[in-house]
Design a protein around this motif. Structure first.
Motif, short mmCIF file in Angstrom:
data_model
loop_
_atom_site.label_atom_id
_atom_site.label_comp_id
_atom_site.label_asym_id
_atom_site.label_seq_id
_atom_site.Cartn_x
_atom_site.Cartn_y
_atom_site.Cartn_z
N MET A 278 -2.33 5.53 2.71
CA MET A 278 -2.67 4.80 3.81
C MET A 278 -3.45 5.69 4.91
SD MET A 278 -0.05 2.69 6.21
CE MET A 278 1.15 2.21 4.92
N SER A 279 -4.32 5.00 5.53
CA SER A 279 -4.96 5.59 6.56
C SER A 279 -4.09 5.47 7.81
CB SER A 279 -6.35 5.00 6.98
OG SER A 279 -6.27 3.77 7.61
N THR B 153 -5.56 10.36 6.00
CA THR B 153 -4.50 9.46 5.39
C THR B 153 -3.27 10.03 6.00
OG1 THR B 153 -3.91 11.21 3.65
CG2 THR B 153 -5.67 9.55 3.32
N CYS B 154 -1.82 9.19 5.94
CA CYS B 154 -0.78 9.48 6.24
C CYS B 154 -0.26 10.81 5.67
CB CYS B 154 0.04 8.27 6.08
SG CYS B 154 -0.20 7.02 7.46
N GLU C 1 -1.98 0.44 13.53
CA GLU C 1 -2.53 -0.77 14.01
C GLU C 1 -1.86 -1.91 13.27
OE1 GLU C 1 -6.52 -0.61 14.75
OE2 GLU C 1 -6.56 0.69 16.39
N VAL C 2 -1.62 -1.64 11.87
CA VAL C 2 -1.23 -2.85 11.26
C VAL C 2 0.15 -2.73 10.58
CG1 VAL C 2 -1.61 -4.00 8.77
CG2 VAL C 2 -3.75 -2.85 10.12
N ASN C 3 0.58 -1.66 10.36
CA ASN C 3 2.08 -1.41 9.71
C ASN C 3 3.29 -1.11 10.92
OD1 ASN C 3 1.47 -2.23 7.13
ND2 ASN C 3 0.53 -0.16 6.91
N TYR D 145 -7.44 8.96 13.00
CA TYR D 145 -7.62 7.54 12.21
C TYR D 145 -8.07 7.71 10.94
CZ TYR D 145 -5.52 4.56 15.96
OH TYR D 145 -4.60 3.96 16.60
N LYS E 217 -5.01 5.03 10.98
CA LYS E 217 -5.32 3.64 11.53
C LYS E 217 -4.59 2.60 10.91
CE LYS E 217 -9.01 0.84 12.75
NZ LYS E 217 -10.61 0.37 12.94
N ASP E 218 -4.58 2.35 9.76
CA ASP E 218 -3.58 1.25 9.06
C ASP E 218 -2.27 1.59 9.70
OD1 ASP E 218 -5.94 -0.08 8.25
OD2 ASP E 218 -5.45 0.83 6.03
N PHE E 219 -1.88 2.46 9.55
CA PHE E 219 -0.43 2.89 9.74
C PHE E 219 0.01 2.40 11.29
CE2 PHE E 219 2.88 5.80 11.54
CZ PHE E 219 4.05 5.52 10.86
N MET F 237 0.89 -1.23 -0.24
CA MET F 237 0.13 0.09 0.12
C MET F 237 0.93 1.15 0.10
SD MET F 237 -2.96 1.00 2.83
CE MET F 237 -4.53 0.73 1.94
#
Length: 69
Positions: free
Chosen positions: A6-7, A40-41, A13-15, A37, A9-11, A1
Motif C-alpha cells: 500500500m502506498s 510503500t508502507c 488518506e484512505v485507510n 507519499y 498516501k493511501d495509508f 489491499m
C-alpha cells in the motif's frame, strides 16, 4: 489491499493511517509525511523501525490494524 504494498498516501488518506499513528506512534506525525507519499508502507515501516523511530511491536500493531480493516 496488502499493507506492505500500500502506498503511504493511501495509508494516510484512505485507510485512517493518521488516526492509527496518533494512537500507536504519535512521534511520526511531527515529520513531513507527504514527502513519502510515493513510497510503500513496507519500505517506510522498515526504515522507521530500523532507525528506532517506532518500536517493532508498535509497527506490527499498526500493520495488524490495517489488515483487519
Amino acid at each position: 489491499m496488502d499493507f506492505k504494498n500500500m502506498s503511504v498516501k493511501d495509508f494516510f488518506e484512505v485507510n485512517g493511517g493518521r488516526e492509527l499513528c496518533q494512537q500507536y506512534a504519535p512521534n511520526l506525525l511531527k515529520y513531513p509525511l507527504k514527502l513519502f507519499y510515493k513510497k510503500t508502507c513496507g519500505e517506510i515501516f522498515e526504515l522507521v523501525t530500523s532507525k528506532g523511530l517506532v518500536p517493532a511491536d508498535k509497527a506490527a500493531a499498526i500493520e495488524a490494524a490495517v489488515e483487519a480493516m
